[in-house]
Scaffold this motif. Structure first.
Motif, mmCIF file in Angstrom:
data_model
loop_
_atom_site.group_PDB
_atom_site.id
_atom_site.type_symbol
_atom_site.label_atom_id
_atom_site.label_comp_id
_atom_site.label_asym_id
_atom_site.label_seq_id
_atom_site.Cartn_x
_atom_site.Cartn_y
_atom_site.Cartn_z
ATOM 1 N N GLU A 157 -8.752 11.354 10.852
ATOM 2 C CA GLU A 157 -9.268 10.049 10.459
ATOM 3 C C GLU A 157 -8.560 8.936 11.226
ATOM 4 O OE1 GLU A 157 -11.969 9.215 7.690
ATOM 5 O OE2 GLU A 157 -12.198 10.771 9.217
ATOM 6 N N CYS A 158 -7.276 9.114 11.462
ATOM 7 C CA CYS A 158 -6.526 8.135 12.259
ATOM 8 C C CYS A 158 -7.022 8.135 13.698
ATOM 9 C CB CYS A 158 -5.034 8.451 12.209
ATOM 10 S SG CYS A 158 -4.261 8.109 10.617
ATOM 11 N N GLN A 159 -7.306 9.330 14.233
ATOM 12 C CA GLN A 159 -7.825 9.421 15.592
ATOM 13 C C GLN A 159 -9.197 8.770 15.685
ATOM 14 O OE1 GLN A 159 -6.093 10.757 18.387
ATOM 15 N NE2 GLN A 159 -7.742 9.527 19.290
ATOM 16 N N ARG A 160 -10.019 8.964 14.666
ATOM 17 C CA ARG A 160 -11.345 8.334 14.635
ATOM 18 C C ARG A 160 -11.223 6.818 14.651
ATOM 19 N NH1 ARG A 160 -15.721 7.201 10.530
ATOM 20 N NH2 ARG A 160 -14.348 7.823 8.805
ATOM 21 N N GLU A 219 10.144 1.821 12.371
ATOM 22 C CA GLU A 219 9.255 1.787 13.528
ATOM 23 C C GLU A 219 8.592 0.428 13.741
ATOM 24 O OE1 GLU A 219 9.284 4.155 15.527
ATOM 25 O OE2 GLU A 219 9.970 5.901 14.382
ATOM 26 N N SER A 220 8.671 -0.466 12.766
ATOM 27 C CA SER A 220 7.975 -1.749 12.864
ATOM 28 C C SER A 220 8.630 -2.667 13.885
ATOM 29 C CB SER A 220 7.948 -2.433 11.496
ATOM 30 O OG SER A 220 9.260 -2.749 11.069
ATOM 31 N N ARG A 221 7.809 -3.540 14.474
ATOM 32 C CA ARG A 221 8.294 -4.481 15.468
ATOM 33 C C ARG A 221 8.130 -5.936 15.031
ATOM 34 N NH1 ARG A 221 4.942 -1.584 20.293
ATOM 35 N NH2 ARG A 221 3.299 -2.317 18.884
ATOM 36 N N GLY A 222 7.498 -6.160 13.888
ATOM 37 C CA GLY A 222 7.260 -7.509 13.414
ATOM 38 C C GLY A 222 8.425 -8.068 12.632
ATOM 39 N N ASP A 223 8.406 -9.388 12.417
ATOM 40 C CA ASP A 223 9.446 -10.016 11.609
ATOM 41 C C ASP A 223 9.032 -10.144 10.148
ATOM 42 O OD1 ASP A 223 7.509 -11.913 11.996
ATOM 43 O OD2 ASP A 223 8.805 -13.388 12.949
ATOM 44 N N THR A 224 7.750 -9.906 9.864
ATOM 45 C CA THR A 224 7.253 -9.861 8.491
ATOM 46 C C THR A 224 6.557 -8.529 8.279
ATOM 47 O OG1 THR A 224 6.924 -12.258 8.364
ATOM 48 C CG2 THR A 224 5.715 -10.915 6.791
ATOM 49 N N LEU A 225 6.991 -7.777 7.267
ATOM 50 C CA LEU A 225 6.460 -6.447 6.996
ATOM 51 C C LEU A 225 5.545 -6.505 5.775
ATOM 52 C CD1 LEU A 225 9.738 -4.351 7.429
ATOM 53 C CD2 LEU A 225 8.233 -5.301 9.182
ATOM 54 N N VAL A 226 4.337 -6.019 5.936
ATOM 55 C CA VAL A 226 3.349 -6.003 4.861
ATOM 56 C C VAL A 226 3.076 -4.552 4.490
ATOM 57 C CG1 VAL A 226 1.038 -6.696 4.140
ATOM 58 C CG2 VAL A 226 2.307 -8.105 5.787
ATOM 59 N N ARG A 253 -0.214 2.350 15.577
ATOM 60 C CA ARG A 253 0.845 3.302 15.908
ATOM 61 C C ARG A 253 0.978 4.308 14.769
ATOM 62 N NH1 ARG A 253 5.635 0.032 16.093
ATOM 63 N NH2 ARG A 253 6.648 1.616 17.370
ATOM 64 N N TYR A 254 0.911 5.594 15.134
ATOM 65 C CA TYR A 254 0.876 6.688 14.166
ATOM 66 C C TYR A 254 2.188 7.469 14.210
ATOM 67 C CZ TYR A 254 -0.532 11.274 12.280
ATOM 68 O OH TYR A 254 -0.611 12.434 11.568
ATOM 69 N N PHE A 255 2.742 7.744 13.004
ATOM 70 C CA PHE A 255 3.992 8.495 12.921
ATOM 71 C C PHE A 255 3.882 9.547 11.823
ATOM 72 C CE2 PHE A 255 4.995 4.237 14.410
ATOM 73 C CZ PHE A 255 5.712 4.498 15.567
ATOM 74 N N LEU A 256 4.541 10.669 12.034
ATOM 75 C CA LEU A 256 4.611 11.733 11.030
ATOM 76 C C LEU A 256 6.013 11.740 10.445
ATOM 77 C CD1 LEU A 256 3.247 14.209 9.682
ATOM 78 C CD2 LEU A 256 4.243 15.596 11.521
ATOM 79 N N GLU A 257 6.117 11.513 9.118
ATOM 80 C CA GLU A 257 7.403 11.561 8.433
ATOM 81 C C GLU A 257 7.495 12.884 7.681
ATOM 82 O OE1 GLU A 257 10.819 11.579 7.137
ATOM 83 O OE2 GLU A 257 10.308 9.830 8.375
ATOM 84 N N ILE A 284 -0.502 -2.248 13.262
ATOM 85 C CA ILE A 284 -0.634 -1.335 12.127
ATOM 86 C C ILE A 284 0.308 -0.160 12.370
ATOM 87 C CG2 ILE A 284 -2.142 0.193 10.815
ATOM 88 C CD1 ILE A 284 -4.503 -1.532 11.658
ATOM 89 N N VAL A 285 1.194 0.080 11.417
ATOM 90 C CA VAL A 285 2.116 1.216 11.479
ATOM 91 C C VAL A 285 1.681 2.211 10.406
ATOM 92 C CG1 VAL A 285 4.506 1.982 11.276
ATOM 93 C CG2 VAL A 285 3.998 -0.250 12.304
ATOM 94 N N LEU A 286 1.124 3.318 10.824
ATOM 95 C CA LEU A 286 0.623 4.338 9.897
ATOM 96 C C LEU A 286 1.627 5.483 9.821
ATOM 97 C CD1 LEU A 286 -1.044 7.091 9.210
ATOM 98 C CD2 LEU A 286 -1.891 5.002 8.139
ATOM 99 N N VAL A 287 2.122 5.759 8.610
ATOM 100 C CA VAL A 287 3.085 6.838 8.409
ATOM 101 C C VAL A 287 2.424 7.935 7.580
ATOM 102 C CG1 VAL A 287 5.360 7.495 7.566
ATOM 103 C CG2 VAL A 287 4.994 5.187 8.489
ATOM 104 N N ASN A 288 2.203 9.068 8.210
ATOM 105 C CA ASN A 288 1.629 10.234 7.546
ATOM 106 C C ASN A 288 2.768 11.056 6.955
ATOM 107 O OD1 ASN A 288 0.393 12.603 6.771
ATOM 108 N ND2 ASN A 288 -0.549 13.037 8.751
#
Length: 303
Positions: A48-51, A81-88, A62-66, A34-38
Motif C-alpha cells: 500500500e505504501c508502494q502504491r 528519522e524526521s527532518r522537520g522542526d515540527t513533528l505531527v 519516506r518509509y521505514f521498518l521498525e 511524510i515519515v511512515l514507520v511500519n
C-alpha cells in the motif's frame, strides 16, 4: 518544515486513504515530509505504501521498518528519522480534513510559544452509529476530542490525543522521547506514553495548545465499540498508570491509588445520574471501565 509521522501496524485497510488525504491537502509539497514507520505489519502495508509512492511521486515520502514491536518504539523511530522542526503524529486511520496543513501553519504562526499541540478528532463509526455507552465522560475511549471552536491551552489533566497531535523538536531535545515501557504493542491496550510525554513538557513550563481547525476524522471499527473493548481498555489504562507512576516513585503510585478512590466516587455519581436520565448503558460502561482500571492498577506487571 513539517514532519508528518504515521506509525502503522496491520492497518492496510485504511492506510492509503490516510496518506491520500495528506497528499491532496493543497499544501506546498516542499514544506512537509511524510515519515511512515511500519511496525512489523504482516498484512499488505508495504504494498500500500508502494502504491501511494507510485500514485504521488512528488510527495516527500519516506518509509521505514521498525523491528522493535510497540507504538512507542515506532514513534521514537519516526522522531529519529524526521527532518522537520515540527513533528505531527497521525494515526494510520486518521483522515485529515481539508486545509489541515494550511490551518496548522497559520496556528503555529499565531501561537509561536506553542511547544506542543493537539487538534479536534471526530469519530467516524464504521457501523454507522455510536455505541449506546458513549457520552461526554468517555468520549476519549474512541480517541476523540472536541474542546470547542476556540484556540485554547490544555489545562489540568487534559492533553492531546495521539491520533492528531504535534510537538516541536526543540522541546523533545529537552524532555526526551516516548517511554518504551508504555504504549500499545500488537493487541494490548496499554497507553500512558502520551500522558507521560505531555507531563514532562508541563514540568519544563511548556505550552500545549488546542487548535480546533486542525481536525481529523478517526475511523472507529465495530471492535472498538464492544463491552469487551471497554474492559480491555480499562485494564490497559490501569496497567500503564501503575508502570508510569512507579517509574517515578512509590509515593507517586500511592497518590494515584488514592486518586482512584476519588474517581470511583465520581463514577458512582455519574452512574446514578444516568439511571435517573433513563440512560443506564452510559452509567454501566463507566462503572465497568473503572473496575478494570482499578484491576490493572493493582495487578503487578509480569516480566
Amino acid at each position: 518544515m513539517l514532519s508528518l509521522i504515521i506509525c502503522t501496524y496491520n492497518r492496510d485497510k485504511y492506510l492509503y486513504g490516510a496518506l491520500q488525504r495528506i497528499a491532496e491537502n493543497g499544501y506546498p509539497v516542499d514544506a512537509y515530509e511524510i515519515v511512515l514507520v511500519n511496525n512489523m505489519s504482516t498484512d499488505n502495508t508495504e504494498s500500500e505504501c508502494q502504491r501511494f509512492q507510485n500514485d504521488y511521486p512528488g510527495i516527500d515520502f519516506r518509509y521505514f521498518l521498525e523491528t522493535q514491536q510497540g507504538l512507542s518504539f515506532a514513534r521514537n523511530r519516526g522522531i529519529q528519522e524526521s527532518r522537520g522542526d515540527t513533528l505531527v503524529f497521525l494515526d494510520d486511520d486518521s483522515y485529515i480534513q481539508p486545509n489541515y496543513l494550511i490551518n496548522l501553519q497559520h496556528q503555529l504562526e499565531s501561537c509561536p510559544d506553542a511547544d506542543a499541540f493537539g487538534g479536534k478528532i471526530d469519530p467516524v463509526f464504521e457501523s454507522g452509529e455510536a455505541p449506546k455507552w458513549l457520552s461526554k465522560w468517555n468520549y476519549s475511549w474512541v480517541s476523540a476530542i472536541d474542546l470547542g471552536d476556540k484556540v485554547c491551552q490544555f489545562k489540568g489533566k487534559a492533553f492531546p490525543i495521539g491520533a492528531n497531535m504535534g510537538i516541536k523538536k526543540a522541546m523533545l531535545s529537552k524532555i526526551g522521547v516516548f517511554n518504551t515501557e508504555l504504549g500499545r504493542s500488537k493487541k494490548n491496550l496499554m497507553g500512558g506514553e502520551e500522558k507521560d510525554l505531555f507531563e514532562r513538557i508541563r514540568q519544563q513550563g511548556g505550552n500545549i495548545y488546542y487548535f480546533p481547525d486542525v481536525a481529523v476524522q478517526h475511523v472507529i471499527p465495530p471492535s472498538r465499540t464492544t463491552i469487551d473493548y471497554v474492559k480491555r481498555l480499562g485494564e490497559g489504562v490501569g496497567m500503564s498508570e501503575r508502570i508510569r507512576t512507579l517509574s517515578v516513585s512509590k509515593w507517586k503510585y500511592l497518590k494515584r491509588l488514592l486518586s482512584e478512590l476519588v474517581k470511583w466516587g465520581g463514577t458512582i455519581v455519574l452512574w446514578v445520574i444516568s439511571v435517573f436520565q433513563g440512560k443506564p448503558a452510559k452509567g454501566r460502561s463507566l462503572v465497568l471501565f473503572r473496575r478494570h482500571v482499578t484491576k490493572g492498577l493493582l495487578r503487578p506487571i509480569k516480566e
